[in-house]
Design a protein around this motif. Structure first.
Motif, mmCIF file in Angstrom:
data_model
loop_
_atom_site.group_PDB
_atom_site.id
_atom_site.type_symbol
_atom_site.label_atom_id
_atom_site.label_comp_id
_atom_site.label_asym_id
_atom_site.label_seq_id
_atom_site.Cartn_x
_atom_site.Cartn_y
_atom_site.Cartn_z
ATOM 1 N N GLY A 153 0.824 -1.193 0.000
ATOM 2 C CA GLY A 153 0.000 0.000 0.000
ATOM 3 C C GLY A 153 0.862 1.248 0.000
ATOM 4 O O GLY A 153 1.861 1.323 -0.723
ATOM 5 N N SER A 154 0.477 2.197 0.822
ATOM 6 C CA SER A 154 1.196 3.465 0.893
ATOM 7 C C SER A 154 1.771 3.601 2.303
ATOM 8 O O SER A 154 1.766 2.649 3.081
ATOM 9 N N ASP A 155 2.232 4.798 2.644
ATOM 10 C CA ASP A 155 2.784 4.973 3.987
ATOM 11 C C ASP A 155 1.682 5.198 5.036
ATOM 12 O O ASP A 155 1.981 5.463 6.193
ATOM 13 N N SER A 156 0.419 5.058 4.617
ATOM 14 C CA SER A 156 -0.695 5.105 5.574
ATOM 15 C C SER A 156 -1.277 3.706 5.700
ATOM 16 O O SER A 156 -1.569 3.041 4.699
ATOM 17 N N ARG A 157 -1.462 3.240 6.940
ATOM 18 C CA ARG A 157 -1.976 1.886 7.154
ATOM 19 C C ARG A 157 -3.351 1.700 6.509
ATOM 20 O O ARG A 157 -3.724 0.607 6.123
ATOM 21 N N ARG A 158 -4.123 2.811 6.425
ATOM 22 C CA ARG A 158 -5.480 2.710 5.866
ATOM 23 C C ARG A 158 -5.542 2.943 4.366
ATOM 24 O O ARG A 158 -6.623 2.913 3.786
ATOM 25 N N GLY A 159 -4.413 3.191 3.730
ATOM 26 C CA GLY A 159 -4.415 3.486 2.293
ATOM 27 C C GLY A 159 -4.790 2.277 1.449
ATOM 28 O O GLY A 159 -4.829 1.142 1.928
ATOM 29 N N ALA A 160 -5.099 2.520 0.176
ATOM 30 C CA ALA A 160 -5.424 1.434 -0.762
ATOM 31 C C ALA A 160 -4.207 0.527 -0.932
ATOM 32 O O ALA A 160 -3.062 0.973 -0.829
ATOM 33 N N THR A 161 -4.461 -0.756 -1.162
ATOM 34 C CA THR A 161 -3.369 -1.701 -1.369
ATOM 35 C C THR A 161 -3.560 -2.428 -2.698
ATOM 36 O O THR A 161 -4.640 -2.447 -3.269
ATOM 37 N N ARG A 162 -2.488 -3.026 -3.139
ATOM 38 C CA ARG A 162 -2.502 -3.817 -4.360
ATOM 39 C C ARG A 162 -1.775 -5.119 -4.056
ATOM 40 O O ARG A 162 -0.828 -5.130 -3.266
ATOM 41 N N SER A 163 -2.217 -6.222 -4.650
ATOM 42 C CA SER A 163 -1.571 -7.519 -4.415
ATOM 43 C C SER A 163 -0.921 -8.037 -5.684
ATOM 44 O O SER A 163 -1.479 -7.902 -6.770
ATOM 45 N N VAL A 164 0.259 -8.635 -5.510
ATOM 46 C CA VAL A 164 0.912 -9.320 -6.627
ATOM 47 C C VAL A 164 1.391 -10.679 -6.131
ATOM 48 O O VAL A 164 1.565 -10.891 -4.938
ATOM 49 N N ARG A 165 1.590 -11.604 -7.069
ATOM 50 C CA ARG A 165 2.097 -12.928 -6.740
ATOM 51 C C ARG A 165 3.593 -12.943 -6.952
ATOM 52 O O ARG A 165 4.050 -12.893 -8.103
ATOM 53 N N LEU A 166 4.356 -13.014 -5.866
ATOM 54 C CA LEU A 166 5.813 -13.069 -5.994
ATOM 55 C C LEU A 166 6.244 -14.513 -6.207
ATOM 56 O O LEU A 166 5.968 -15.374 -5.376
ATOM 57 N N GLY A 167 6.911 -14.749 -7.318
ATOM 58 C CA GLY A 167 7.395 -16.087 -7.641
ATOM 59 C C GLY A 167 8.861 -16.254 -7.271
ATOM 60 O O GLY A 167 9.539 -15.305 -6.869
ATOM 61 N N SER A 168 9.342 -17.475 -7.412
ATOM 62 C CA SER A 168 10.735 -17.778 -7.085
ATOM 63 C C SER A 168 11.669 -17.032 -8.035
ATOM 64 O O SER A 168 11.471 -17.058 -9.254
ATOM 65 N N GLY A 169 12.660 -16.357 -7.476
ATOM 66 C CA GLY A 169 13.606 -15.593 -8.280
ATOM 67 C C GLY A 169 13.212 -14.152 -8.484
ATOM 68 O O GLY A 169 13.963 -13.375 -9.072
ATOM 69 N N ASP A 170 12.024 -13.769 -7.990
ATOM 70 C CA ASP A 170 11.579 -12.380 -8.141
ATOM 71 C C ASP A 170 12.275 -11.472 -7.114
ATOM 72 O O ASP A 170 12.542 -11.890 -5.980
ATOM 73 N N VAL A 171 12.518 -10.243 -7.527
ATOM 74 C CA VAL A 171 13.103 -9.220 -6.652
ATOM 75 C C VAL A 171 12.111 -8.069 -6.526
ATOM 76 O O VAL A 171 11.487 -7.680 -7.511
ATOM 77 N N VAL A 172 11.945 -7.554 -5.302
ATOM 78 C CA VAL A 172 11.169 -6.329 -5.073
ATOM 79 C C VAL A 172 12.111 -5.320 -4.416
ATOM 80 O O VAL A 172 12.864 -5.671 -3.502
ATOM 81 N N VAL A 173 12.084 -4.089 -4.918
ATOM 82 C CA VAL A 173 12.893 -3.022 -4.336
ATOM 83 C C VAL A 173 11.951 -1.940 -3.834
ATOM 84 O O VAL A 173 11.183 -1.379 -4.621
ATOM 85 N N LEU A 174 11.978 -1.687 -2.533
ATOM 86 C CA LEU A 174 11.172 -0.596 -1.965
ATOM 87 C C LEU A 174 12.095 0.590 -1.736
ATOM 88 O O LEU A 174 12.939 0.573 -0.837
ATOM 89 N N GLY A 175 11.941 1.603 -2.607
ATOM 90 C CA GLY A 175 12.788 2.786 -2.500
ATOM 91 C C GLY A 175 11.952 4.031 -2.665
ATOM 92 O O GLY A 175 10.752 3.959 -2.971
ATOM 93 N N GLY A 176 12.585 5.180 -2.486
ATOM 94 C CA GLY A 176 11.901 6.446 -2.699
ATOM 95 C C GLY A 176 10.636 6.532 -1.878
ATOM 96 O O GLY A 176 10.619 6.241 -0.680
ATOM 97 N N GLU A 177 9.552 6.894 -2.555
ATOM 98 C CA GLU A 177 8.279 7.112 -1.879
ATOM 99 C C GLU A 177 7.739 5.830 -1.230
ATOM 100 O O GLU A 177 6.935 5.888 -0.313
ATOM 101 N N SER A 178 8.161 4.676 -1.726
ATOM 102 C CA SER A 178 7.633 3.418 -1.174
ATOM 103 C C SER A 178 8.504 2.838 -0.064
ATOM 104 O O SER A 178 8.189 1.782 0.471
ATOM 105 N N ARG A 179 9.573 3.550 0.292
ATOM 106 C CA ARG A 179 10.489 2.990 1.300
ATOM 107 C C ARG A 179 9.766 2.701 2.614
ATOM 108 O O ARG A 179 10.104 1.747 3.322
ATOM 109 N N LEU A 180 8.747 3.530 2.925
ATOM 110 C CA LEU A 180 7.993 3.323 4.168
ATOM 111 C C LEU A 180 6.565 2.850 3.884
ATOM 112 O O LEU A 180 5.663 3.013 4.708
ATOM 113 N N ALA A 181 6.367 2.245 2.724
ATOM 114 C CA ALA A 181 5.031 1.731 2.386
ATOM 115 C C ALA A 181 4.713 0.500 3.242
ATOM 116 O O ALA A 181 5.590 -0.329 3.511
ATOM 117 N N PHE A 182 3.455 0.385 3.651
ATOM 118 C CA PHE A 182 3.005 -0.828 4.335
ATOM 119 C C PHE A 182 2.971 -1.983 3.337
ATOM 120 O O PHE A 182 2.589 -1.808 2.175
#
Ligand code: MD6
Ligand code: FE
Length: 211
Positions: A153-182
């Motif tokens: 989601g966002s840096d607010s616990r009540r904000g909208a969220t989105r779901s994705v299916r993380l598979g084997s070998g996938d990388v996620v990078v949380l940077g910038g505005e999403s560094r503190l995303a829930f």
């Protein structure tokens, strides 16, 4: 050398949050699992507990690198030794340092890699990664084994969220505005990968801890 093969393009799943599917091919995943097994032989998985309530996490954890993230009755923190063996964490594997250079170019070197192991019924509730002294560096995660339903989601616990299916070998990078995303793991999908003989999923998160 194999022929160059274009992989899937990176997707931005929230502002500043990059999802690179199949960042590691099968051979690289197998090599990384071997590294993780060697680390766990020295620094066994432990069951962290929630501060205050002492409720056990469903995920089991260990770490590698100079610092490791732990949670117990005293709270969440980074410390340079395993909470049960009291020994220093094993060093970061070269392959993880290389992933950091690839996905976090210019950031200061990682100091901690949290190793999360999800048995088929484990999950992780929505949280922010905010125990680091510096939020300018991203947090990089690598998934190995069964597919996971990852919610962000966002840096607010009540904000909208989105779901994705993380598979084997996938990388996620949380940077910038999403560094503190829930974010969190709603569940894993058992039997979706043959990478781990015991089933389940490892998620590795690389962090810069000190400023
Ligand atoms: C998981 N991931 O994928 C949980 N944290 O099992 C995280 O908590 C996470 O994927 C920081 C950055 C990326 C992540
Ligand atoms: Fe996290």
């Amino acid at each position: 050398m194999g022929a160059a093969r274009p992989g899937p393009a990176a997707l931005e799943i929230a502002p500043g949050a990059l999802w690179q599917r199949e960042a590691l091919d099968r051979a690289a995943q197998e090599a990384l699992v071997a590294d993780i097994r060697a680390i766990l032989a020295e620094a066994p998985l432990f069951t962290p507990t929630m501060p205050r309530t002492a409720k056990p996490f469903s995920v089991r954890m260990s770490n590698c690198g100079p610092l490791g993230w732990v949670s117990d009755a005293s709270g969440y923190r980074y410390q340079p030794f395993h909470p049960e063996t009291r020994r220093p964490w094993p060093p970061l594997p070269r392959a993880l340092e290389a992933l950091w250079t690839r996905f976090a170019p210019g950031a200061p070197p990682p100091e901690a890699c949290l190793i999360n192991y999800y048995a088929p019924d484990a999950r992780m509730s929505l949280h922010q990664d905010r125990d680091e002294a510096d939020f300018t560096a991203p947090v990089l995660s690598v998934s190995l084994g069964d597919t996971a339903l990852f919610r962000i989601g966002s840096d607010s616990r009540r904000g909208a969220t989105r779901s994705v299916r993380l598979g084997s070998g996938d990388v996620v990078v949380l940077g910038g505005e999403s560094r503190l995303a829930f974010h969190g793991i709603d569940r894993i999908l058992p039997g979706t990968s043959t990478l781990l003989a015991e089933g389940g999923r490892f998620n590795l998160t690389l962090r810069r801890v000190t400023a």
